[in-house]
Design a protein around this motif. Structure first.
Motif, PDB file in Angstrom:
ATOM      1  N   ILE A   1       0.858  -1.181   0.000  1.00  0.00           N
ATOM      2  CA  ILE A   1       0.000   0.000   0.000  1.00  0.00           C
ATOM      3  C   ILE A   1       0.893   1.228   0.000  1.00  0.00           C
ATOM      4  N   ALA A   2       0.736   2.051  -1.027  1.00  0.00           N
ATOM      5  CA  ALA A   2       1.544   3.264  -1.122  1.00  0.00           C
ATOM      6  C   ALA A   2       0.847   4.450  -0.484  1.00  0.00           C
ATOM      7  N   GLU A   3      -0.473   4.532  -0.696  1.00  0.00           N
ATOM      8  CA  GLU A   3      -1.208   5.687  -0.188  1.00  0.00           C
ATOM      9  C   GLU A   3      -2.685   5.349  -0.108  1.00  0.00           C
ATOM     10  N   VAL A   4      -3.347   5.995   0.838  1.00  0.00           N
ATOM     11  CA  VAL A   4      -4.790   5.871   0.985  1.00  0.00           C
ATOM     12  C   VAL A   4      -5.351   7.285   1.017  1.00  0.00           C
ATOM     13  N   GLU A   5      -6.347   7.538   0.183  1.00  0.00           N
ATOM     14  CA  GLU A   5      -6.981   8.852   0.141  1.00  0.00           C
ATOM     15  C   GLU A   5      -8.445   8.701   0.528  1.00  0.00           C
ATOM     16  N   CYS A   6      -8.863   9.488   1.518  1.00  0.00           N
ATOM     17  CA  CYS A   6     -10.228   9.429   2.009  1.00  0.00           C
ATOM     18  C   CYS A   6     -11.019  10.625   1.488  1.00  0.00           C
ATOM     19  N   LEU A   7     -12.173  10.362   0.933  1.00  0.00           N
ATOM     20  CA  LEU A   7     -13.041  11.408   0.407  1.00  0.00           C
ATOM     21  C   LEU A   7     -14.356  11.387   1.184  1.00  0.00           C
ATOM     22  N   PRO A   8     -14.587  12.393   2.036  1.00  0.00           N
ATOM     23  CA  PRO A   8     -15.853  12.429   2.766  1.00  0.00           C
ATOM     24  C   PRO A   8     -17.007  12.774   1.834  1.00  0.00           C
ATOM     25  N   THR A   9     -18.117  12.084   2.042  1.00  0.00           N
ATOM     26  CA  THR A   9     -19.313  12.326   1.236  1.00  0.00           C
ATOM     27  C   THR A   9     -20.486  12.612   2.174  1.00  0.00           C
ATOM     28  N   TRP A  10     -21.518  13.187   1.593  1.00  0.00           N
ATOM     29  CA  TRP A  10     -22.732  13.489   2.357  1.00  0.00           C
ATOM     30  C   TRP A  10     -23.941  13.214   1.481  1.00  0.00           C
ATOM     31  N   VAL A  11     -24.966  12.613   2.063  1.00  0.00           N
ATOM     32  CA  VAL A  11     -26.196  12.304   1.337  1.00  0.00           C
ATOM     33  C   VAL A  11     -27.105  13.536   1.387  1.00  0.00           C
ATOM     34  N   HIS A  12     -27.292  14.155   0.238  1.00  0.00           N
ATOM     35  CA  HIS A  12     -28.202  15.307   0.135  1.00  0.00           C
ATOM     36  C   HIS A  12     -29.549  14.790  -0.346  1.00  0.00           C
ATOM     37  N   ARG A  13     -30.544  14.922   0.514  1.00  0.00           N
ATOM     38  CA  ARG A  13     -31.894  14.495   0.145  1.00  0.00           C
ATOM     39  C   ARG A  13     -32.767  15.740   0.022  1.00  0.00           C
ATOM     40  N   TYR A  14     -33.517  15.784  -1.054  1.00  0.00           N
ATOM     41  CA  TYR A  14     -34.430  16.912  -1.245  1.00  0.00           C
ATOM     42  C   TYR A  14     -35.620  16.460  -2.079  1.00  0.00           C
ATOM     43  N   ASN A  15     -36.661  17.263  -2.054  1.00  0.00           N
ATOM     44  CA  ASN A  15     -37.879  16.992  -2.825  1.00  0.00           C
ATOM     45  C   ASN A  15     -37.965  17.985  -3.975  1.00  0.00           C
ATOM     46  N   ASP A  16     -38.407  17.501  -5.099  1.00  0.00           N
ATOM     47  CA  ASP A  16     -38.636  18.367  -6.256  1.00  0.00           C
ATOM     48  C   ASP A  16     -39.860  17.833  -6.994  1.00  0.00           C
ATOM     49  N   GLU A  17     -40.870  18.664  -7.078  1.00  0.00           N
ATOM     50  CA  GLU A  17     -42.114  18.313  -7.751  1.00  0.00           C
ATOM     51  C   GLU A  17     -42.683  16.986  -7.252  1.00  0.00           C
ATOM     52  N   GLY A  18     -42.679  16.815  -5.930  1.00  0.00           N
ATOM     53  CA  GLY A  18     -43.276  15.640  -5.323  1.00  0.00           C
ATOM     54  C   GLY A  18     -42.406  14.394  -5.317  1.00  0.00           C
ATOM     55  N   LYS A  19     -41.202  14.469  -5.866  1.00  0.00           N
ATOM     56  CA  LYS A  19     -40.299  13.315  -5.880  1.00  0.00           C
ATOM     57  C   LYS A  19     -39.157  13.554  -4.903  1.00  0.00           C
ATOM     58  N   LYS A  20     -38.711  12.465  -4.259  1.00  0.00           N
ATOM     59  CA  LYS A  20     -37.544  12.538  -3.381  1.00  0.00           C
ATOM     60  C   LYS A  20     -36.296  12.223  -4.196  1.00  0.00           C
ATOM     61  N   TYR A  21     -35.274  13.013  -3.999  1.00  0.00           N
ATOM     62  CA  TYR A  21     -33.994  12.801  -4.669  1.00  0.00           C
ATOM     63  C   TYR A  21     -32.906  12.628  -3.616  1.00  0.00           C
ATOM     64  N   PHE A  22     -31.971  11.757  -3.913  1.00  0.00           N
ATOM     65  CA  PHE A  22     -30.816  11.509  -3.050  1.00  0.00           C
ATOM     66  C   PHE A  22     -29.572  11.697  -3.910  1.00  0.00           C
ATOM     67  N   HIS A  23     -28.718  12.606  -3.525  1.00  0.00           N
ATOM     68  CA  HIS A  23     -27.460  12.815  -4.237  1.00  0.00           C
ATOM     69  C   HIS A  23     -26.303  12.603  -3.270  1.00  0.00           C
ATOM     70  N   ILE A  24     -25.318  11.851  -3.721  1.00  0.00           N
ATOM     71  CA  ILE A  24     -24.109  11.647  -2.934  1.00  0.00           C
ATOM     72  C   ILE A  24     -23.147  12.756  -3.341  1.00  0.00           C
ATOM     73  N   LEU A  25     -22.805  13.615  -2.401  1.00  0.00           N
ATOM     74  CA  LEU A  25     -21.982  14.779  -2.708  1.00  0.00           C
ATOM     75  C   LEU A  25     -20.569  14.628  -2.162  1.00  0.00           C
ATOM     76  N   PRO A  26     -19.555  14.924  -2.994  1.00  0.00           N
ATOM     77  CA  PRO A  26     -18.173  14.920  -2.529  1.00  0.00           C
ATOM     78  C   PRO A  26     -17.923  16.211  -1.737  1.00  0.00           C
ATOM     79  N   LEU A  27     -17.770  16.104  -0.445  1.00  0.00           N
ATOM     80  CA  LEU A  27     -17.764  17.288   0.405  1.00  0.00           C
ATOM     81  C   LEU A  27     -16.661  18.302   0.108  1.00  0.00           C
TER      82      LEU A  27
END
Length: 151
Positions: A77-103
């Motif tokens: 193992i030469a290197e390990v890189e950690c990328l924190p993510t966050w689940v953004h949930r929102y509603n648009d026109e009656g639908k639920k959306y989930f987006h995984i965002l790179p913080l």
């Protein structure tokens, strides 16, 4: 530890739905294994408004760089890189959306993601929680693992 001693180089855990520390295990023979005990939630509806827990909104993507030594015919193992993510949930026109965002990208370019102020604050807190969970653990190895700076 037994999996490491049996030859595993990389171990990725899951299921607790929260991020847990990462560590580098070194066996008595000197063999190294990277362990991510839990990467949290990648995509989930386990949100604060449902569970009254903020940490279930956090996730972690991990990139591992491995090198191969032709002479010894061994990988390391030469290197390990950690990328924190966050689940953004929102509603648009009656639908639920989930987006995984790179913080790191979200915090560096918040206008690109058009988050409401409250969601941007949640993303900022998620980044800080993840950084604390990983880098303040006694098992954290900053020489091996990289965690992005907050923009």
């Amino acid at each position: 530890r037994r999996l490491s001693e049996a030859g595993a180089d990389l171990l990725f855990g899951s299921h607790p739905h929260v991020i847990q520390p990462c560590s580098l295990l070194v066996s008595p023979s000197g063999k190294k294994s990277f362990v991510a005990y839990s990467l949290g939630n990648f995509l989930s509806n386990q949100r604060y408004d449902v569970l009254q827990r903020h940490d279930t909104e956090d996730g972690l993507a991990v990139t591992v760089t491995v090198t191969f030594d032709k002479a010894s015919k061994r990988c390391s193992i030469a290197e390990v890189e950690c990328l924190p993510t966050w689940v953004h949930r929102y509603n648009d026109e009656g639908k639920k959306y989930f987006h995984i965002l790179p913080l790191p990208e979200v915090l560096a370019n918040p206008g690109k993601y058009r988050l409401e102020a409250a969601h941007l604050e949640q993303a900022e807190r998620s980044f800080d929680r993840t950084r604390r969970t990983l880098t303040q653990s006694p098992e954290w190895n900053p020489d091996l693992c990289r965690f992005p700076q907050r923009p």
